[in-house]
Design an enzyme around this catalytic site. Sequence first.
Site, PDB file in Angstrom:
ATOM      1  N   GLU A 190       0.782  -1.124  -0.024  1.00  0.00           N
ATOM      2  CA  GLU A 190      -0.033  -0.007  -0.066  1.00  0.00           C
ATOM      3  C   GLU A 190       0.879   1.284   0.128  1.00  0.00           C
ATOM      4  O   GLU A 190       0.410   2.320  -0.320  1.00  0.00           O
ATOM      5  CB  GLU A 190      -1.061   0.149   1.365  1.00  0.00           C
ATOM      6  CG  GLU A 190      -2.133  -1.046   1.043  1.00  0.00           C
ATOM      7  CD  GLU A 190      -2.991  -1.203   2.047  1.00  0.00           C
ATOM      8  OE1 GLU A 190      -4.057  -1.647   1.929  1.00  0.00           O
ATOM      9  OE2 GLU A 190      -2.612  -1.109   3.208  1.00  0.00           O
ATOM     10  N   MET A 209      -9.481  -2.779   7.773  1.00  0.00           N
ATOM     11  CA  MET A 209      -9.339  -3.224   9.324  1.00  0.00           C
ATOM     12  C   MET A 209      -8.546  -2.134   9.918  1.00  0.00           C
ATOM     13  O   MET A 209      -7.744  -2.480  10.811  1.00  0.00           O
ATOM     14  CB  MET A 209      -8.436  -4.676   9.069  1.00  0.00           C
ATOM     15  CG  MET A 209      -9.230  -5.718   8.329  1.00  0.00           C
ATOM     16  SD  MET A 209      -8.173  -7.331   8.196  1.00  0.00           S
ATOM     17  CE  MET A 209      -7.887  -7.718   9.808  1.00  0.00           C
ATOM     18  N   GLU A 210      -8.123  -1.028   9.445  1.00  0.00           N
ATOM     19  CA  GLU A 210      -7.650  -0.099   9.969  1.00  0.00           C
ATOM     20  C   GLU A 210      -8.126   1.257  10.289  1.00  0.00           C
ATOM     21  O   GLU A 210      -7.889   2.200  11.053  1.00  0.00           O
ATOM     22  CB  GLU A 210      -6.252   0.135   9.462  1.00  0.00           C
ATOM     23  CG  GLU A 210      -5.187  -1.127   9.456  1.00  0.00           C
ATOM     24  CD  GLU A 210      -5.647  -2.172   8.163  1.00  0.00           C
ATOM     25  OE1 GLU A 210      -6.163  -1.668   7.251  1.00  0.00           O
ATOM     26  OE2 GLU A 210      -5.037  -3.152   8.395  1.00  0.00           O
ATOM     27  N   ASP A 253     -11.901  -6.580  -3.231  1.00  0.00           N
ATOM     28  CA  ASP A 253     -12.562  -7.685  -3.327  1.00  0.00           C
ATOM     29  C   ASP A 253     -14.197  -7.267  -2.890  1.00  0.00           C
ATOM     30  O   ASP A 253     -14.199  -6.263  -2.346  1.00  0.00           O
ATOM     31  CB  ASP A 253     -11.888  -8.802  -2.262  1.00  0.00           C
ATOM     32  CG  ASP A 253     -11.852  -8.198  -0.895  1.00  0.00           C
ATOM     33  OD1 ASP A 253     -10.817  -7.580  -0.469  1.00  0.00           O
ATOM     34  OD2 ASP A 253     -12.884  -8.395  -0.041  1.00  0.00           O
TER      35      ASP A 253
HETATM   36  N1  ADE Z   1      -9.380  -5.076   3.144  1.00  0.00           N
HETATM   37  C1  ADE Z   1      -9.688  -5.411   1.945  1.00  0.00           C
HETATM   38  N2  ADE Z   1     -10.506  -6.536   1.706  1.00  0.00           N
HETATM   39  C2  ADE Z   1     -11.087  -6.830   3.022  1.00  0.00           C
HETATM   40  C3  ADE Z   1     -12.019  -7.963   3.674  1.00  0.00           C
HETATM   41  N3  ADE Z   1     -12.712  -8.711   2.739  1.00  0.00           N
HETATM   42  N4  ADE Z   1     -12.027  -8.005   4.813  1.00  0.00           N
HETATM   43  C4  ADE Z   1     -11.352  -7.053   5.726  1.00  0.00           C
HETATM   44  N5  ADE Z   1     -10.445  -6.202   5.282  1.00  0.00           N
HETATM   45  C5  ADE Z   1     -10.208  -5.936   3.874  1.00  0.00           C
END
Ligand code: ADE
Length: 233
Positions: free
Chosen positions: A12, A172-173, A196
Amino acid sequence: MKIAIMGAMPEEIAPILEKLGSYTTVRYAGNNYYEATYKGVDLVVAYSKIGKVFSTLTATIMIEHFGATKLLFSGVAGAICPTLKIGDLIVASKLAQHDLDITAFGHPFGYVPEGSIFIEADKEMIEMSKEVAKSMGKSVREGVIATGDQFIANEEKKNWIGATFGAHALEMEGGSVAVVCHALNVPFFKLRAISDVADMDASFNFDTFLETSAKESADFIMKMVQSIIENAK
Ligand code: ADE
């Protein structure tokens, strides 16, 4: 002004370091921080490692130790909103922690006493991002981002996060970095490119699209940095 540019994973921030060309590496509290001057402005760049704890640590250090006065986050996210496709960009209007749960005490999901479910990102930088998008001929969505210490690869869980927080994307951040910036009065901007759609194919798609989506986000972030610097003149 000192601008922090933060990611969670090496992929990233790699395109950002590449663009900077030369920088100084400072080792601090178990992590590398990259200091550079870009168009006359001091930058500090780092990836935190994945999750809320590491990102809290890194954001705090960027502000308290390195003196960052603005923070921009670049990275990837899983889409919740069905109209967000892999590669699309989303700017956070506000962020929440979807895994924060003391509902046993009658509180709503994402809430703890003296906190708030949502933390808003800097409106000025969000407005600026619309201009930057226009100048790049790109479209950027604005929406709610939900954060938790879980990689979501489950349609049902994803839909629950979407319905509970009105969230358009998850990662997640962002929510933890928002807590730090809000507490320390540092304006922040969170940009994510979709890697995704948080379904059963999420881990495969994440691995496949991490690099291209991370670059998409990083290229935009560097245009934002340019715009911030030009506007400060
Ligand atoms: N970051 C990118 N894709 C994610 C996902 N499916 N779950 C959590 N963090 C992500």
